[in-house]
Enzyme design. Structure first.
Site, mmCIF file in Angstrom:
data_model
loop_
_atom_site.group_PDB
_atom_site.id
_atom_site.type_symbol
_atom_site.label_atom_id
_atom_site.label_comp_id
_atom_site.label_asym_id
_atom_site.label_seq_id
_atom_site.Cartn_x
_atom_site.Cartn_y
_atom_site.Cartn_z
ATOM 1 N N HIS A 102 -16.965 -3.427 3.203
ATOM 2 C CA HIS A 102 -18.275 -2.947 2.780
ATOM 3 C C HIS A 102 -18.914 -3.936 1.811
ATOM 4 O O HIS A 102 -18.204 -4.590 1.029
ATOM 5 C CB HIS A 102 -18.157 -1.583 2.098
ATOM 6 C CG HIS A 102 -17.490 -0.550 2.936
ATOM 7 N ND1 HIS A 102 -17.926 -0.213 4.195
ATOM 8 C CD2 HIS A 102 -16.389 0.224 2.703
ATOM 9 C CE1 HIS A 102 -17.139 0.722 4.693
ATOM 10 N NE2 HIS A 102 -16.192 1.001 3.809
ATOM 11 N N GLU A 120 -15.775 2.814 -2.585
ATOM 12 C CA GLU A 120 -15.191 4.080 -2.163
ATOM 13 C C GLU A 120 -13.755 4.174 -2.645
ATOM 14 O O GLU A 120 -13.170 3.197 -3.137
ATOM 15 C CB GLU A 120 -15.240 4.222 -0.637
ATOM 16 C CG GLU A 120 -14.372 3.218 0.104
ATOM 17 C CD GLU A 120 -14.534 3.311 1.610
ATOM 18 O OE1 GLU A 120 -15.635 3.672 2.077
ATOM 19 O OE2 GLU A 120 -13.563 3.006 2.333
ATOM 20 N N HIS A 177 -10.095 -3.445 4.703
ATOM 21 C CA HIS A 177 -9.335 -2.200 4.729
ATOM 22 C C HIS A 177 -9.464 -1.487 6.065
ATOM 23 O O HIS A 177 -10.389 -1.772 6.841
ATOM 24 C CB HIS A 177 -9.798 -1.261 3.611
ATOM 25 C CG HIS A 177 -11.229 -0.822 3.760
ATOM 26 N ND1 HIS A 177 -12.295 -1.585 3.350
ATOM 27 C CD2 HIS A 177 -11.768 0.308 4.293
ATOM 28 C CE1 HIS A 177 -13.423 -0.954 3.602
ATOM 29 N NE2 HIS A 177 -13.128 0.199 4.178
ATOM 30 N N ARG A 197 -17.640 -4.260 10.662
ATOM 31 C CA ARG A 197 -16.385 -4.305 11.409
ATOM 32 C C ARG A 197 -15.943 -5.747 11.605
ATOM 33 O O ARG A 197 -16.705 -6.584 12.078
ATOM 34 C CB ARG A 197 -16.543 -3.654 12.784
ATOM 35 C CG ARG A 197 -16.777 -2.168 12.762
ATOM 36 C CD ARG A 197 -16.606 -1.571 14.166
ATOM 37 N NE ARG A 197 -17.182 -0.241 14.204
ATOM 38 C CZ ARG A 197 -18.391 0.032 14.707
ATOM 39 N NH1 ARG A 197 -19.117 -0.932 15.224
ATOM 40 N NH2 ARG A 197 -18.852 1.262 14.689
#
Length: 315
Positions: A102, A120, A177, A197
């Site tokens: 991200h 996150e 991740h 991605r």
């Protein structure tokens, strides 16, 4: 029947469920009977346009959380954020998610039409035996990172770590991740839906590979990888034990174990709460496993009773 003011009750929310190529029945098994057979995500507290929760009770029952935030900022401590800043999900991964990264706020603002970045964190609710996740990579610098990605040297690049129920991971922007199959977790994050991605195992969706974002990923992934470590802090109160899992610039996350009665004065702009086990009551309102609610700024005195585990987040 007169609707109740949020000066004496919480804001209950209707979750939004999303199917996914990697979804399955983990959310149903958690207790969400309304989840589809391929459900991957429950957006439990969200005002994001991709999954805007509906308010279930009180004077604004039937309205979207985004509408409430835009029109009644006093419920959220009159914070100045343009959008409701946090998003809470429960994720049930039957299969592996794509390996991804991200962006931070600055990169997302420049390249994603002013979106927030995505910091996150994950708290593992349950997982299969010998479960693992991808977190981090083995490249020593950006050049080696780009070479490994462009050459598809995935086994060399990715870093896989074992997990168990109760584990916690902070995933900062730039951290490579992936959640792997057989994992149920609760995710607290900035209110953003931007994911790049890197690799998707050459899977097909509707007969075609899903889009990859190699340039953006290489731009954003930090190299070398550095693990994020922060000490968990435990506090005990009459009727409640709390464990602070993380405090970062965007949120603080705590796990509350309530056994009996616990009363507290709300001094936050708002508090997000998700019940992950057990049942009880808050200010006379029944709450149970799988339910999500917000304690607004206008609700000053809170009384929780029962035997339940609640994940708590706030700015």
């Amino acid at each position: 029947m007169e609707r109740q003011s949020y000066s004496n009750e919480v804001i209950l929310l209707q979750p939004v469920f999303k199917d996914a190529i990697w979804g399955g029945d983990l959310l149903k098994n958690f207790g969400y009977e309304q989840a589809g057979d391929n459900a991957g995500e429950c957006w439990g507290i969200s005002a994001h346009k991709s999954g805007d929760c509906t308010i279930l009770n009180g004077e604004f029952a039937g309205e979207k959380l985004s509408w409430c935030y835009e029109n009644h900022r006093e419920l959220f401590g009159n914070i100045e954020n343009d959008v409701f800043p946090l998003l809470v999900k429960i994720i049930g991964a039957q299969q592996d998610l794509s390996i991804q990264v991200h962006p931070n706020d600055a990169y997302a603002a420049e390249h994603e039409n002013g979106s927030l970045g995505k910091t996150e964190c994950w708290y593992i609710l349950d997982c299969k035996e010998d479960a693992s996740i991808v977190i981090g990579h083995n490249a020593k610098d950006k050049k080696e990172l780009a070479d490994m990605i462009n050459q598809g040297r995935w086994n060399e690049l990715i870093r896989v770590v074992p997990i168990k129920k109760g584990d916690f991971f902070q995933i900062n922007p730039g951290c490579l991740h992936a959640i792997k199959g057989g994992t149920l977790l609760i995710e607290t994050q900035q209110s953003s839906d931007i994911t790049y991605r890197v690799y998707d195992y050459d899977r097909l969706q509707n007969g075609k590979p899903r889009q990859l974002h190699l340039k953006q990923s290489i731009d954003c992934i930090e190299a070398p990888h550095v693990d994020y470590n922060q000490e968990r802090i435990v506090n005990n109160y009459p009727g409640m034990s709390s464990e602070r899992l993380v405090k970062c610039p965007f949120y603080t996350l705590e796990r509350w174990e309530i056994d009996g009665k616990y009363s507290f004065e709300n001094d936050k702009p708002f508090i997000n709460a998700s019940v992950i086990d057990g049942s009880g009551m808050i200010n006379g309102q029944k709450i149970g496993k799988g339910e999500h609610f917000i304690i607004p700024a206008t609700l000053k005195q809170c009384n929780i009773e029962g035997k339940l585990t609640v994940m708590i987040s706030y700015c």
